[in-house]
Design an enzyme around this catalytic site. Structure first.
Site, PDB file in Angstrom:
ATOM      1  N   THR A  15       0.828  -1.215   0.000  1.00  0.00           N
ATOM      2  CA  THR A  15       0.000   0.000   0.000  1.00  0.00           C
ATOM      3  C   THR A  15       0.861   1.263   0.000  1.00  0.00           C
ATOM      4  O   THR A  15       0.610   2.199  -0.753  1.00  0.00           O
ATOM      5  CB  THR A  15      -0.903   0.060   1.254  1.00  0.00           C
ATOM      6  N   HIS A  73      -8.379  -6.839   2.867  1.00  0.00           N
ATOM      7  CA  HIS A  73      -6.963  -7.165   3.064  1.00  0.00           C
ATOM      8  C   HIS A  73      -6.841  -8.634   3.430  1.00  0.00           C
ATOM      9  O   HIS A  73      -7.688  -9.180   4.133  1.00  0.00           O
ATOM     10  CB  HIS A  73      -6.392  -6.287   4.178  1.00  0.00           C
TER      11      HIS A  73
HETATM   12  C1  GP9 Z   1      -1.964  -0.997   6.464  1.00  0.00           C
HETATM   13  C2  GP9 Z   1      -2.668  -1.089   5.160  1.00  0.00           C
HETATM   14  C3  GP9 Z   1      -2.390  -2.394   4.498  1.00  0.00           C
HETATM   15  O1  GP9 Z   1      -2.084   0.215   7.091  1.00  0.00           O
HETATM   16  O2  GP9 Z   1      -2.355  -0.017   4.372  1.00  0.00           O
HETATM   17  O3  GP9 Z   1      -1.102  -2.459   4.088  1.00  0.00           O
HETATM   18  P1  GP9 Z   1      -0.566  -3.506   3.015  1.00  0.00           P
HETATM   19  O4  GP9 Z   1      -0.255  -4.746   3.761  1.00  0.00           O
HETATM   20  O5  GP9 Z   1      -1.625  -3.724   1.985  1.00  0.00           O
HETATM   21  O6  GP9 Z   1       0.634  -2.830   2.458  1.00  0.00           O
HETATM   22 MN    MN Z   2      -2.657  -2.690   0.553  1.00  0.00          MN
END
Ligand code: GP9
Ligand code: MN
Length: 628
Positions: free
Chosen positions: A297, A412
């Site tokens: 992300t 996620h």
């Molecule tokens: C964590 C969210 C997810 O704050 O942005 O992160 P990722 O694991 O997808 O990089």
């Molecule tokens: Mn992410």
């Protein structure tokens, strides 16, 4: 009783062979390493050996047998830990560990749910060599010599060196310039072995520390020249079409393009986004790719804000949060925008608090800014629907125009939901991950719909442009078999590359500009595209992307790992495919672009590693000799 004794150094031999074979089995079962021919298979088998010979062989210098044994146990334990850490990491990131991520331990603390889902009791196998050596020490009758004679030792290390050179020689023949073009970690591990790879990584990382120290402004000139030759003028037609409006950007966690306008066992996965693809005020990009690496992300945020590539070997939010940046947020801030990021997670995750400071973001609404009521959290934290609701309330407090970026979380890994939020059934493959992914994607779609409604209700909709983009893949290559079942075709490297598409929507209420834009683009293009829509001149900013609406926009998307997509070709798995058909083409068609892709990534890496923006004056667009 005259029991026959085993020759001296049997324990050493057992340790080497056990770790060696275990490592090879782990290569074949724990990682998805692509092997094209018998030679590659042989190199893979050979690759762990040289380091084991050297490392374990140091036991030959130890005089006391008991100490020698202790040393061997310690070494098998050490290599097991290294290997197992890579396995656990790989399950989550589909990549091998590099040094800087080891310093991200506060991040790993937050990875709780994912880590727990990634550790199994059967993982004890990864320590089988340690157990075997302990058993051998206890039960095997071995002749113990006091010390090894010098000629024997010499012979041993000569053999070890020969193994190393044989390995390097074969690897070089199979993959020329392996060590100089090292951005593909799988290639490195496959050719020199996971243990040597870590030594190499330590060397590379210390080198990059030195690089910043010796950089000067002339290197920025060099990068700038490269960027200028690839620059195309932004679209006149779209320029300023959203001038003065608020900019709302939604990072859609793990949203992939293959779910858009798609069905899963007769169920529509993204009904709201599907509607948007046909909406009169929405431009939808179906051929838009993510370019993230280890930073997931946060890498997508980095691309978006800076139009620079993230780093190959580490999460740039961690390793280079102290750099000078010229982010979109800072730019809009200078244009009179209030800026914030909203994300219901701890602020230190991905080191965001530090990085947002460096990127000049006015305010960060982290978990502390949210009230999470009964039943409002699942998986990693706050559910997207209440998150959006409270985020819109925060927006209402902002002076206009504002730029607010919302980062979602529910879709996620490991994609868990509460019963009441499951709007469609699971898929029916052997991968629970993929099965659940459809459900959480469906939930995210619903949440986005509610965001639109909420913005309308709160009177913010009309005066805003809403941008939606997927941050990175949700389904890694570990689930290829299940994906093949869903898509009804084999997942070749070509298909894998196509699966890196993430949706990108530009929604400008009342504009009537809606259409499906087939342009091949990527996250690197977000900053230039959005600034042009808002009528903000990017001037002489160093941007590696270009405006996606520009008539001359070049169709050449470079992935962080060196794969690329052009209008005609896709380069993936070290093969050249025809874009569209997926047919394997003559390598020559891709060859010229390979070097271009490497050069482009290297220029961008230089910007970051040497912290070159400290030599750029954003206001005047001039170079400055002494750093800021
Ligand atoms: C964590 C969210 C997810 O704050 O942005 O992160 P990722 O694991 O997808 O990089
Ligand atoms: Mn992410």
């Amino acid at each position: 009783m005259n029991r026959k004794k085993w020759p001296s150094h049997s324990i050493l031999a057992i340790a080497i062979i056990a770790t060696w074979l275990k490592t090879y089995i782990v290569y074949k079962t724990g990682f998805s390493i692509t092997i094209d021919n018998l030679m590659q298979e042989f190199i893979l088998l050979l690759s762990p050996l040289s380091l084991l010979l050297f490392l374990y062989g140091a036991a030959l210098f130890i005089k006391k047998p008991a100490n020698r044994n202790r040393f061997l146990v310690a070494m098998t334990l050490l290599t097991s830990i290294v290997l197992y850490a890579n396995i656990a990491f790989y399950r989550f990131f589909s990549d091998f560990i590099t040094l800087p991520v080891l310093f991200q331990t506060n991040n790993f603390g937050d990875l709780g749910t994912s880590a727990a889902a990634s550790i199994f009791i059967t993982d004890i196998f990864y320590f089988s060599d340690v157990i075997l050596v302990l058993l051998a020490i206890k039960f095997l009758p071995v002749v113990h010599e006091k010390a090894t004679s010098v000629p024997w030792r010499r012979a041993y290390f000569l053999l070890s060196a020969a193994t190393l050179f044989l390995n390097l020689g074969l690897a070089e023949a199979e993959r020329p310039q392996l060590l100089t073009r090292s951005f593909d970690r799988e290639m490195l591990v496959k050719n020199i072995g996971v243990y040597n790879y870590h030594l190499y990584d330590i060397y590379i990382q210390s080198k990059s520390q030195a690089q910043r120290a010796f950089a000067d402004s002339s290197q920025l000139v060099e990068v700038n020249n490269h960027v200028r030759t690839h620059h195309v003028d932004p679209s006149e037609e779209m320029k300023g079409i959203a001038e003065g409006k608020n900019l709302i950007i939604v990072t859609m966690e793990s949203m992939q393009t293959f779910t858009i306008n798609a069905e899963m066992n007769g169920e529509t996965v993204t009904p709201f986004l599907n509607e948007l693809t046909e909406d009169e005020d929405t431009i939808y990009f179906p051929n838009f790719y993510h370019q993230t690496g280890l930073g997931k992300t946060s890498d997508s945020e980095f691309l978006l804000e800076n139009s620079l590539y993230p780093l190959g070997g580490s999460a740039v939010f961690f390793t280079h949060a102290g750099n000078t940046y010229n982010s979109m947020a800072e730019k809009l801030g200078n244009e009179g925008y209030a800026t914030n990021v909203q994300h219901a997670n701890t602020k230190s995750f991905w080191n965001r608090d530090m990085m947002y400071d460096s990127m000049g973001i006015d305010e960060f609404h982290d978990i502390e800014s949210y009230e999470i009521g009964e039943g409002q959290a699942v998986n990693w934290g706050m559910k997207d629907i209440p998150f959006f609701e409270q985020s819109v309330a925060h927006m209402k407090e902002m002076p206009q125009p504002f730029y607010s970026r919302l980062i979602t979380l529910t879709n996620h890994f490991p994609f868990t939901l509460e019963e009441e939020d499951k709007l469609i059934p699971e898929f029916d493959s052997n991968s629970g991950t993929l099965n659940r992914f459809f459900q959480t994607t469906r939930y995210l779609d619903e949440a986005v719909k509610e965001l639109f409604d909420e913005l309308k209700e709160q009177g913010l909709y009309e005066n805003s442009v809403i941008i939606l983009y997927g941050d990175h893949y949700g389904i890694s290559e570990n689930h290829n078999a299940a994906m093949a079942q869903y898509l009804g075709k084999e997942i070749t490297p070509y298909e894998s590359a196509q699966l890196q598409r993430v949706p990108f929507f530009v929604h400008i209420p009342g504009s009537g500009e809606g259409h499906i834009n087939e342009k091949i683009g990527a996250q690197i293009d977000l900053r230039p595209t959005l600034l042009n829509l808002l009528g903000v001149d990017a001037g002489s900013d160093v941007q590696f992307g270009n405006d996606l609406f520009a008539p001359d926009h070049e169709e050449f998307v470079i992935f962080r790992d060196g794969r690329f997509v052009t209008e005609n070709y896709v380069f993936a798995g070290n093969k050249c495919y025809e874009n569209g058909t997926g047919e394997i083409m003559n390598f020559e068609f891709c060859e010229p672009h390979i070097d271009e892709a490497i050069a482009e990534l290297e220029y961008s890496d230089n910007m970051i590693i040497k912290d070159l923006l400290r030599f750029y004056d954003e206001e005047t667009g001039e170079l400055i000799d002494s750093e800021k």
